[in-house]
Write a protein that holds these residues in place. Structure first.
Motif, PDB file in Angstrom:
ATOM      1  N   LEU A   1      -4.255  -2.857   9.742  1.00  0.00           N
ATOM      2  CA  LEU A   1      -3.529  -1.635  10.100  1.00  0.00           C
ATOM      3  C   LEU A   1      -2.380  -1.932  11.056  1.00  0.00           C
ATOM      4  CD1 LEU A   1      -6.410   0.978  10.553  1.00  0.00           C
ATOM      5  CD2 LEU A   1      -4.748   0.834   8.695  1.00  0.00           C
TER       6      LEU A   1
ATOM      7  N   GLN B   1       0.311   9.546   6.656  1.00  0.00           N
ATOM      8  CA  GLN B   1      -0.464   8.322   6.806  1.00  0.00           C
ATOM      9  C   GLN B   1       0.324   7.273   7.601  1.00  0.00           C
ATOM     10  OE1 GLN B   1      -1.107   7.669   2.624  1.00  0.00           O
ATOM     11  NE2 GLN B   1      -3.216   8.425   2.697  1.00  0.00           N
ATOM     12  N   GLN B   2       1.621   7.161   7.320  1.00  0.00           N
ATOM     13  CA  GLN B   2       2.459   6.229   8.064  1.00  0.00           C
ATOM     14  C   GLN B   2       2.454   6.558   9.556  1.00  0.00           C
ATOM     15  OE1 GLN B   2       6.391   5.986   6.354  1.00  0.00           O
ATOM     16  NE2 GLN B   2       5.598   5.868   4.271  1.00  0.00           N
TER      17      GLN B   2
ATOM     18  N   PRO C   1     -11.082   3.459   2.510  1.00  0.00           N
ATOM     19  CA  PRO C   1     -10.586   3.705   1.142  1.00  0.00           C
ATOM     20  C   PRO C   1      -9.132   3.271   0.958  1.00  0.00           C
ATOM     21  CG  PRO C   1     -11.803   5.604   1.960  1.00  0.00           C
ATOM     22  CD  PRO C   1     -11.598   4.697   3.136  1.00  0.00           C
ATOM     23  N   LEU C   2      -8.390   3.227   2.051  1.00  0.00           N
ATOM     24  CA  LEU C   2      -6.979   2.860   1.980  1.00  0.00           C
ATOM     25  C   LEU C   2      -6.769   1.350   2.110  1.00  0.00           C
ATOM     26  CD1 LEU C   2      -4.053   4.003   1.854  1.00  0.00           C
ATOM     27  CD2 LEU C   2      -4.085   3.998   4.354  1.00  0.00           C
ATOM     28  N   THR C   3      -7.487   0.737   3.061  1.00  0.00           N
ATOM     29  CA  THR C   3      -7.278  -0.684   3.344  1.00  0.00           C
ATOM     30  C   THR C   3      -8.207  -1.596   2.558  1.00  0.00           C
ATOM     31  OG1 THR C   3      -8.830  -0.616   5.218  1.00  0.00           O
ATOM     32  CG2 THR C   3      -6.503  -0.125   5.677  1.00  0.00           C
TER      33      THR C   3
ATOM     34  N   LEU D   1     -10.293   4.442   7.506  1.00  0.00           N
ATOM     35  CA  LEU D   1      -9.320   4.210   6.433  1.00  0.00           C
ATOM     36  C   LEU D   1      -9.761   3.129   5.455  1.00  0.00           C
ATOM     37  CD1 LEU D   1      -5.979   4.433   8.464  1.00  0.00           C
ATOM     38  CD2 LEU D   1      -7.074   6.194   7.085  1.00  0.00           C
TER      39      LEU D   1
ATOM     40  N   ILE E   1       0.857  -1.176   0.000  1.00  0.00           N
ATOM     41  CA  ILE E   1       0.000   0.000   0.000  1.00  0.00           C
ATOM     42  C   ILE E   1       0.895   1.228   0.000  1.00  0.00           C
ATOM     43  CG2 ILE E   1      -1.753   1.321   1.243  1.00  0.00           C
ATOM     44  CD1 ILE E   1      -2.789  -1.239   2.425  1.00  0.00           C
ATOM     45  N   SER E   2       0.622   2.160  -0.909  1.00  0.00           N
ATOM     46  CA  SER E   2       1.416   3.383  -0.992  1.00  0.00           C
ATOM     47  C   SER E   2       0.939   4.365   0.081  1.00  0.00           C
ATOM     48  CB  SER E   2       1.275   4.003  -2.383  1.00  0.00           C
ATOM     49  OG  SER E   2       2.006   5.204  -2.460  1.00  0.00           O
ATOM     50  N   LEU E   3       1.844   4.748   0.963  1.00  0.00           N
ATOM     51  CA  LEU E   3       1.504   5.642   2.075  1.00  0.00           C
ATOM     52  C   LEU E   3       2.443   6.838   2.088  1.00  0.00           C
ATOM     53  CD1 LEU E   3       1.192   2.939   4.882  1.00  0.00           C
ATOM     54  CD2 LEU E   3      -0.707   4.017   3.662  1.00  0.00           C
ATOM     55  N   ASN E   4       1.872   8.022   2.361  1.00  0.00           N
ATOM     56  CA  ASN E   4       2.736   9.182   2.559  1.00  0.00           C
ATOM     57  C   ASN E   4       3.167   9.231   4.019  1.00  0.00           C
ATOM     58  OD1 ASN E   4       0.669  10.440   4.105  1.00  0.00           O
ATOM     59  ND2 ASN E   4      -0.237  11.314   2.249  1.00  0.00           N
TER      60      ASN E   4
END
Length: 229
Positions: free
Chosen positions: A215, A174-175, A202-204, A200, A168-171
């Motif tokens: 997470l 977010q990290q 939409p992210l996971t 989260l 997963i691409s995280l900035n």
């Protein structure tokens, strides 16, 4: 009065790193710590050299000059910080986040004379308060800044299954949020953990307890710390 603020730098590899410039308060404490060390050296030198007459006095002035100008340079070039800065978890780096070199430390410390004007580092203190990166004159001219040196992150109080980690691409923001969630998870109820994890989606791409475990696994992966469930 400006508070310490976080800034983000992008490395040549495209990785975002987060650093926190040190404010006037903690830098003042570090300065006095170093001042006490230098003062102790002066006292010891004066006691030893008092029996050497004029020669001893001349040698004392040479020692004073060397310590005043090279005490910070030597420590910053070797370990990135003077004992005072190191005791408060500070380090000197370039604006790009790289460790300061001997020449960079020399430049920032040569201009301490300007920072000191008109007395008690008045100009330097004002510059630190007005700068968004808490820079004094020497830092502005040397392209350096004093920042907090991050300590290794140790995650406790939760279990993570490595197999649940996906790419997963995280900035950087977010990290940080995911790691903080994992660290706090033990003090949160299952319902509250799921409530926060659902934010989260939409992210996971998942909800509920599955999202919570995912997470936690991501957080453990970010710091290289796994604990089998």
């Amino acid at each position: 009065m400006k508070l310490d603020s976080q800034i983000y730098l992008e490395t040549a590899e495209g990785i975002d790193i987060q650093i926190t410039p040190a404010g006037l308060g903690v830098r003042t404490l570090a300065f006095f710590y170093d001042f006490l060390i230098r003062a102790a050296i002066y006292v010891c030198a004066a006691i030893v050299l008092q029996f050497a007459g004029a020669f001893g006095m001349g040698l004392f002035f040479i020692i004073t000059f060397l310590i005043e100008w090279f005490y910070p340079v030597v420590f910053e070039a070797i370990q990135g910080a003077t004992p005072g800065k190191k005791s408060y978890g500070l380090v000197v780096v370039y604006d790009n986040g790289l460790p300061v070199s001997f020449s960079g430390s020399m430049t920032r410390n040569l201009f301490r004379a300007i920072d000191f004007l008109p007395a008690f580092y008045t100009i330097g203190g004002i510059c630190i308060l007005l700068s968004d990166k808490s820079k004094r004159v020497g830092d502005l001219l040397g392209g350096t800044m004093v920042v907090y040196k991050d300590k290794p992150v140790v995650l406790r109080g939760f279990h993570a299954d490595k197999s649940k980690v996906t790419d997963i691409s995280l900035n950087a923001e977010q990290q940080k949020a995911i790691i903080e969630f994992a660290e706090r998870s033990k003090s949160l109820s299952n319902h509250r953990q799921q409530e926060l994890a659902n934010i989260l989606v939409p992210l996971t791409g998942c909800e509920g307890d599955i999202a919570v475990q995912k997470l936690k696994s991501i957080a453990a992966n970010l710091v290289g710390n796994y604990e089998a469930k």
